[in-house]
Design an enzyme around this catalytic site. Structure first.
Site, PDB file in Angstrom:
ATOM      1  N   GLY A 171      38.977  48.353  45.072  1.00  0.00           N
ATOM      2  CA  GLY A 171      37.734  47.634  44.757  1.00  0.00           C
ATOM      3  C   GLY A 171      37.083  47.083  46.010  1.00  0.00           C
ATOM      4  N   ALA A 172      37.083  47.886  47.085  1.00  0.00           N
ATOM      5  CA  ALA A 172      36.664  47.359  48.397  1.00  0.00           C
ATOM      6  C   ALA A 172      35.226  47.706  48.758  1.00  0.00           C
ATOM      7  CB  ALA A 172      37.610  47.873  49.480  1.00  0.00           C
ATOM      8  N   SER A 173      34.457  48.236  47.805  1.00  0.00           N
ATOM      9  CA  SER A 173      33.078  48.584  48.155  1.00  0.00           C
ATOM     10  C   SER A 173      32.150  47.374  48.086  1.00  0.00           C
ATOM     11  CB  SER A 173      32.562  49.693  47.229  1.00  0.00           C
ATOM     12  OG  SER A 173      32.519  49.235  45.893  1.00  0.00           O
ATOM     13  N   ARG A 174      32.642  46.266  47.504  1.00  0.00           N
ATOM     14  CA  ARG A 174      31.784  45.075  47.446  1.00  0.00           C
ATOM     15  C   ARG A 174      32.673  43.829  47.279  1.00  0.00           C
ATOM     16  NH1 ARG A 174      29.086  45.096  41.329  1.00  0.00           N
ATOM     17  NH2 ARG A 174      30.696  43.763  40.419  1.00  0.00           N
ATOM     18  N   ASP A 198      39.898  55.618  39.920  1.00  0.00           N
ATOM     19  CA  ASP A 198      39.919  54.577  38.894  1.00  0.00           C
ATOM     20  C   ASP A 198      41.371  54.131  38.769  1.00  0.00           C
ATOM     21  OD1 ASP A 198      40.108  53.085  36.588  1.00  0.00           O
ATOM     22  OD2 ASP A 198      38.848  54.404  35.384  1.00  0.00           O
ATOM     23  N   VAL A 199      41.668  52.953  39.298  1.00  0.00           N
ATOM     24  CA  VAL A 199      43.072  52.548  39.383  1.00  0.00           C
ATOM     25  C   VAL A 199      43.599  51.927  38.084  1.00  0.00           C
ATOM     26  CG1 VAL A 199      43.080  52.289  41.901  1.00  0.00           C
ATOM     27  CG2 VAL A 199      42.476  50.328  40.463  1.00  0.00           C
ATOM     28  N   TYR A 222      41.646  38.108  30.394  1.00  0.00           N
ATOM     29  CA  TYR A 222      41.581  37.964  31.862  1.00  0.00           C
ATOM     30  C   TYR A 222      42.662  36.994  32.340  1.00  0.00           C
ATOM     31  CZ  TYR A 222      39.626  37.087  36.517  1.00  0.00           C
ATOM     32  OH  TYR A 222      39.455  36.957  37.881  1.00  0.00           O
ATOM     33  N   LYS A 261      45.998  38.036  34.649  1.00  0.00           N
ATOM     34  CA  LYS A 261      46.301  37.471  35.962  1.00  0.00           C
ATOM     35  C   LYS A 261      47.638  36.729  35.943  1.00  0.00           C
ATOM     36  CE  LYS A 261      42.513  38.864  38.100  1.00  0.00           C
ATOM     37  NZ  LYS A 261      42.543  39.876  39.166  1.00  0.00           N
TER      38      LYS A 261
HETATM   39  P1  NAD Z   1      33.463  42.388  41.987  1.00  0.00           P
HETATM   40  O1  NAD Z   1      33.147  42.721  40.579  1.00  0.00           O
HETATM   41  O2  NAD Z   1      32.356  42.010  42.915  1.00  0.00           O
HETATM   42  O3  NAD Z   1      34.305  43.548  42.677  1.00  0.00           O
HETATM   43  C1  NAD Z   1      35.384  44.140  42.015  1.00  0.00           C
HETATM   44  C2  NAD Z   1      35.486  45.553  42.497  1.00  0.00           C
HETATM   45  O4  NAD Z   1      36.584  46.180  41.807  1.00  0.00           O
HETATM   46  C3  NAD Z   1      34.229  46.382  42.187  1.00  0.00           C
HETATM   47  O5  NAD Z   1      33.870  47.101  43.324  1.00  0.00           O
HETATM   48  C4  NAD Z   1      34.692  47.319  41.068  1.00  0.00           C
HETATM   49  O6  NAD Z   1      34.033  48.571  41.078  1.00  0.00           O
HETATM   50  C5  NAD Z   1      36.170  47.472  41.422  1.00  0.00           C
HETATM   51  N1  NAD Z   1      36.920  47.945  40.272  1.00  0.00           N
HETATM   52  C6  NAD Z   1      36.953  47.421  39.030  1.00  0.00           C
HETATM   53  N2  NAD Z   1      37.706  48.182  38.223  1.00  0.00           N
HETATM   54  C7  NAD Z   1      38.179  49.203  38.973  1.00  0.00           C
HETATM   55  C8  NAD Z   1      38.997  50.324  38.717  1.00  0.00           C
HETATM   56  N3  NAD Z   1      39.479  50.552  37.491  1.00  0.00           N
HETATM   57  N4  NAD Z   1      39.286  51.169  39.721  1.00  0.00           N
HETATM   58  C9  NAD Z   1      38.781  50.957  40.959  1.00  0.00           C
HETATM   59  N5  NAD Z   1      37.985  49.912  41.279  1.00  0.00           N
HETATM   60  C10 NAD Z   1      37.687  49.054  40.292  1.00  0.00           C
HETATM   61  O7  NAD Z   1      34.540  41.214  41.901  1.00  0.00           O
HETATM   62  P2  NAD Z   1      35.124  40.213  42.994  1.00  0.00           P
HETATM   63  O8  NAD Z   1      34.589  38.881  42.702  1.00  0.00           O
HETATM   64  O9  NAD Z   1      34.987  40.772  44.371  1.00  0.00           O
HETATM   65  O10 NAD Z   1      36.656  40.207  42.509  1.00  0.00           O
HETATM   66  C11 NAD Z   1      37.714  40.794  43.240  1.00  0.00           C
HETATM   67  C12 NAD Z   1      39.012  40.280  42.653  1.00  0.00           C
HETATM   68  O11 NAD Z   1      39.055  38.856  42.731  1.00  0.00           O
HETATM   69  C13 NAD Z   1      39.203  40.619  41.172  1.00  0.00           C
HETATM   70  O12 NAD Z   1      40.543  40.979  40.926  1.00  0.00           O
HETATM   71  C14 NAD Z   1      38.871  39.324  40.467  1.00  0.00           C
HETATM   72  O13 NAD Z   1      39.516  39.204  39.220  1.00  0.00           O
HETATM   73  C15 NAD Z   1      39.364  38.315  41.479  1.00  0.00           C
HETATM   74  N6  NAD Z   1      38.735  36.999  41.330  1.00  0.00           N
HETATM   75  C16 NAD Z   1      37.386  36.851  41.444  1.00  0.00           C
HETATM   76  C17 NAD Z   1      36.819  35.585  41.275  1.00  0.00           C
HETATM   77  C18 NAD Z   1      35.334  35.337  41.383  1.00  0.00           C
HETATM   78  O14 NAD Z   1      34.877  34.223  41.033  1.00  0.00           O
HETATM   79  N7  NAD Z   1      34.529  36.273  41.887  1.00  0.00           N
HETATM   80  C19 NAD Z   1      37.648  34.492  40.995  1.00  0.00           C
HETATM   81  C20 NAD Z   1      39.021  34.684  40.894  1.00  0.00           C
HETATM   82  C21 NAD Z   1      39.556  35.953  41.070  1.00  0.00           C
END
Ligand code: NAD
Length: 253
Positions: free
Chosen positions: A13-16, A62-63, A158, A162
């Site tokens: 999920g490293a594209s954003r 798709d992981v 969710y 976690k």
């Molecule tokens: P985001 O939605 O901006 O990025 C998540 C990325 O994961 C996206 O690029 C998405 O395409 C990718 N992804 C999702 N499902 C996938 C799959 N099946 N295969 C491959 N890629 C997949 O979210 P973020 O805020 O950057 O979150 C990253 C992590 O941090 C997540 O695990 C999220 O649960 C955790 N997190 C986020 C927050 C928050 O407030 N943003 C808080 C606590 C934990």
């Protein structure tokens, strides 16, 4: 010499968002990164081109299922020439309040969230560990959430995913330590990314920011710092640890 010089790092999920910040932080310190992305190849390629240094790759996978997890790990190993560090960052959040959704929506939310946030990382750990056990060990860092401890009333799958990720990581920390593989967890509170954008820009945005005495949510780079610590040389004895990055918004004992 940079701290992660030549280390081969897979970030899902490293594209954003947080994953992109983690990829950048490793690359800034000499790491060579495999950006694993689900579908947005343009955004993944943009993230790759923005990384410092050379040799970074994008792998589509798709992981949330076994085939995708295998593909993410095996293609990363082929492209990077090995694997030292894995960060299970990919995750999804869906709202599925028990007093609002019908059973079909409830069931599909549970399946999608558990598959992506728990079973997917378990499979990535499996394939990564097979490689690391044969090649001198490695580091695994899983990105969890404050919601595992505080609860997620509008997204119970969710919170459960976690909490399961935390437990799985701690079990694997014990199982894999004899193989020189160290497993840690970072549990952020709200982070300023697309995942949280809708809530942070809503009427409840200020209430969310004020959950922390700092009056704000985390920046993705702050989550990346904790991930890098757990993956760094010298942090091996922190295996099994869960590091909170929530600005003291939720203090657990
Ligand atoms: P985001 O939605 O901006 O990025 C998540 C990325 O994961 C996206 O690029 C998405 O395409 C990718 N992804 C999702 N499902 C996938 C799959 N099946 N295969 C491959 N890629 C997949 O979210 P973020 O805020 O950057 O979150 C990253 C992590 O941090 C997540 O695990 C999220 O649960 C955790 N997190 C986020 C927050 C928050 O407030 N943003 C808080 C606590 C934990």
């Amino acid at each position: 010499m940079s701290e992660f010089s030549g280390k081969k790092v897979l970030v899902t999920g490293a594209s954003r968002g947080i994953g992109r910040a983690i990829a950048s932080a490793f690359a800034d310190r000499g790491g060579v990164v495999s950006i694993v992305y689900r579908s947005n190849s343009a955004s993944a390629e943009q993230a790759r081109l923005a990384l410092a240094g050379d040799g970074h790759v994008c792998i589509q996978a798709d992981v949330s299922n076994g085939d995708g997890a295998r593909r993410a790990v095996e293609h990363s190993i082929d492209a990077l020439g090995g694997l030292d560090i894995v960060v299970n960052n990919a995750g999804i959040f869906t709202t599925h309040s028990i007093d609002e959704v019908d059973f079909d929506d409830w069931q599909s939310a549970w399946c999608a969230v558990i598959d992506t946030n728990l079973i997917g990382p378990a499979h990535v750990c499996y394939f990564a560990a097979q490689h690391m056990m044969k090649h001198g060990g490695g580091k695994i860092v899983n990105v969890s959430s404050r919601g595992a401890f505080r609860g997620e009333p509008d997204g119970p799958a969710y919170g459960a995913s976690k909490a399961g990720l935390n437990s799985m990581s701690q079990s694997l920390a014990v199982a894999l330590a004899p193989h020189g593989i160290f497993v840690g967890v970072v549990a952020p509170g709200f982070v300023d990314t697309d995942m949280a954008a809708e809530l942070l820009h809503s009427d409840t945005g200020d209430e969310i920011r004020n959950q922390s005495p700092l009056g704000r949510v985390a920046r993705p780079e702050e989550v990346a710092s904790a991930v890098l610590f757990l993956a760094s040389e010298g942090a091996e004895f922190a295996t099994g640890a869960i590091i909170d990055v929530n600005g003291a918004s939720y203090l657990r004992s």
